[in-house]
Design a protein around this motif. Sequence first.
Motif, PDB file in Angstrom:
ATOM      1  N   ALA A  15       5.500 -13.889  -4.503  1.00 47.32           N
ATOM      2  CA  ALA A  15       5.948 -13.607  -5.745  1.00 47.32           C
ATOM      3  C   ALA A  15       6.266 -12.145  -5.838  1.00 47.32           C
ATOM      4  O   ALA A  15       7.204 -11.753  -6.606  1.00 47.32           O
ATOM      5  CB  ALA A  15       5.226 -14.230  -6.927  1.00 47.32           C
ATOM      6  N   LEU A  40       8.613 -18.051 -10.155  1.00 50.16           N
ATOM      7  CA  LEU A  40       7.611 -17.268  -9.309  1.00 50.16           C
ATOM      8  C   LEU A  40       6.650 -16.299 -10.454  1.00 50.16           C
ATOM      9  O   LEU A  40       5.942 -15.711  -9.688  1.00 50.16           O
ATOM     10  CB  LEU A  40       8.506 -16.094  -8.717  1.00 50.16           C
ATOM     11  CG  LEU A  40       9.221 -16.687  -7.318  1.00 50.16           C
ATOM     12  CD1 LEU A  40      10.224 -15.706  -6.903  1.00 50.16           C
ATOM     13  CD2 LEU A  40       8.067 -16.914  -6.300  1.00 50.16           C
ATOM     14  N   GLU A  41       6.727 -16.869 -11.455  1.00 48.43           N
ATOM     15  CA  GLU A  41       5.815 -16.264 -12.510  1.00 48.43           C
ATOM     16  C   GLU A  41       4.308 -16.761 -11.926  1.00 48.43           C
ATOM     17  O   GLU A  41       4.138 -17.649 -11.933  1.00 48.43           O
ATOM     18  CB  GLU A  41       5.921 -16.667 -14.004  1.00 48.43           C
ATOM     19  CG  GLU A  41       4.975 -16.261 -14.762  1.00 48.43           C
ATOM     20  CD  GLU A  41       5.238 -16.756 -16.309  1.00 48.43           C
ATOM     21  OE1 GLU A  41       4.713 -16.141 -17.226  1.00 48.43           O
ATOM     22  OE2 GLU A  41       5.905 -17.897 -16.391  1.00 48.43           O
ATOM     23  N   SER A  42       3.396 -15.665 -11.810  1.00 53.00           N
ATOM     24  CA  SER A  42       2.032 -16.306 -10.985  1.00 53.00           C
ATOM     25  C   SER A  42       0.888 -15.596 -12.065  1.00 53.00           C
ATOM     26  O   SER A  42      -0.006 -14.831 -11.617  1.00 53.00           O
ATOM     27  CB  SER A  42       2.057 -15.527  -9.517  1.00 53.00           C
ATOM     28  OG  SER A  42       2.158 -13.915  -9.906  1.00 53.00           O
ATOM     29  N   GLU A 236       4.682 -23.423  -2.350  1.00 51.71           N
ATOM     30  CA  GLU A 236       5.030 -22.026  -2.851  1.00 51.71           C
ATOM     31  C   GLU A 236       5.967 -21.506  -1.765  1.00 51.71           C
ATOM     32  O   GLU A 236       7.045 -20.734  -2.060  1.00 51.71           O
ATOM     33  CB  GLU A 236       3.820 -21.209  -3.208  1.00 51.71           C
ATOM     34  CG  GLU A 236       3.249 -21.638  -4.472  1.00 51.71           C
ATOM     35  CD  GLU A 236       4.166 -21.334  -5.618  1.00 51.71           C
ATOM     36  OE1 GLU A 236       5.104 -20.255  -5.847  1.00 51.71           O
ATOM     37  OE2 GLU A 236       4.271 -22.464  -6.495  1.00 51.71           O
ATOM     38  N   PHE A 240       9.612 -20.386  -1.838  1.00 45.77           N
ATOM     39  CA  PHE A 240       9.995 -19.175  -1.509  1.00 45.77           C
ATOM     40  C   PHE A 240      11.188 -19.153  -0.341  1.00 45.77           C
ATOM     41  O   PHE A 240      12.362 -18.316  -0.599  1.00 45.77           O
ATOM     42  CB  PHE A 240       8.835 -18.192  -0.851  1.00 45.77           C
ATOM     43  CG  PHE A 240       9.265 -16.861  -0.191  1.00 45.77           C
ATOM     44  CD1 PHE A 240       9.200 -15.856  -1.137  1.00 45.77           C
ATOM     45  CD2 PHE A 240       9.287 -16.507   1.029  1.00 45.77           C
ATOM     46  CE1 PHE A 240       9.596 -14.695  -0.419  1.00 45.77           C
ATOM     47  CE2 PHE A 240       9.792 -15.658   1.795  1.00 45.77           C
ATOM     48  CZ  PHE A 240       9.675 -14.485   1.003  1.00 45.77           C
TER      49      PHE A 240
END
Length: 246
Positions: A15, A40-42, A236, A240
Motif C-alpha cells: 500500500a 489500499l487503506e491500511s 492483497e 496489488f
Amino acid sequence: MSLKGVGTDLFSPLALYFRGHDFPTEKKGEKTMIGQHGWLESTEQALYDRNKQSPQKKTRILDGIKKIAKDVSELHQTRRTHPVARGTVGTHAAVSLDPREQSLLYCELEFNLTTALNIYVSEELDKGHLSPDNLKKVSDEWHQKGHHKVIGFRYDLETQLELVSLHINDFSFYGRRQGNTTEIALLLNEMKMNARNMRVRTFCQPDSTIAKHLVGSQSLFNLINASTSQQIALAEIARFFKLLLK
C-alpha cells in the motif's frame, strides 16, 4: 481495542507504494486506492476487522485471484486476435508491472509462501509427522551447498517444497486434493518450477506468468490450510497486481 499480533501478521509495504504526493488516487480500472474507502487503506482498524474473519471465509477472500488470472488470459487472447502490423516480428507477452513493482510483489509473495510453509512444517513436526531421515536428507543437501543453518524450517522456497514432497504420505493435506497423492505431487512439482522461475529475478515477468504464480500459491495455501491472515496477505498481493495491470 488491542491489536497485538495483528499488525505484525498483516503488515504489507504494498500500500505504501501508492502514497507518493504525485501518485493519482485512481489508476487502471478507476478504483479508488487512497483515502477513505480506498481498498489500499491500511489503517489499524481495517487490519483488525479483517483478522476477525472466520476460517470459513478463506475461499471467499481469494475468489478474485482466479478471476484475475482469467482476465489476464482473456486480455492476452484479445491481443492475439488483433492483426499484426506488416513488418513486425511476432508479439511479446504483456508486461504491465515495471521492475520496481515486480520486486515488491515477488518480495511479498516469496516471504508469505516461505512463512506459511515454515509454519505448516512446524505444525507437522508437533503432530509427529516429520521423518528424521527425510529432514536429515534435506539438511545435509542444504549444508553441502554451502548455506548456513536456518531457523526452524526457513529454507528457500524450493527446498521447503522438496521437504513437503518427501512427506507426501505422512503430512496432513487439505482442500480438494486431500487424499489424492497424484494431484498433491503435481501441485508441489508445479510450485517447485514456480520457485525456480521466481528465483531468477529479472523483474520483467509477463502478466500471465505472475497470474500463474498467484493461482499456484492460492492452491498451495489451500493444500496446507494456511491461516486466514496468510490468505489475506496473498489476496492483497493479488489485488496489488490487479491494480497495475494494463
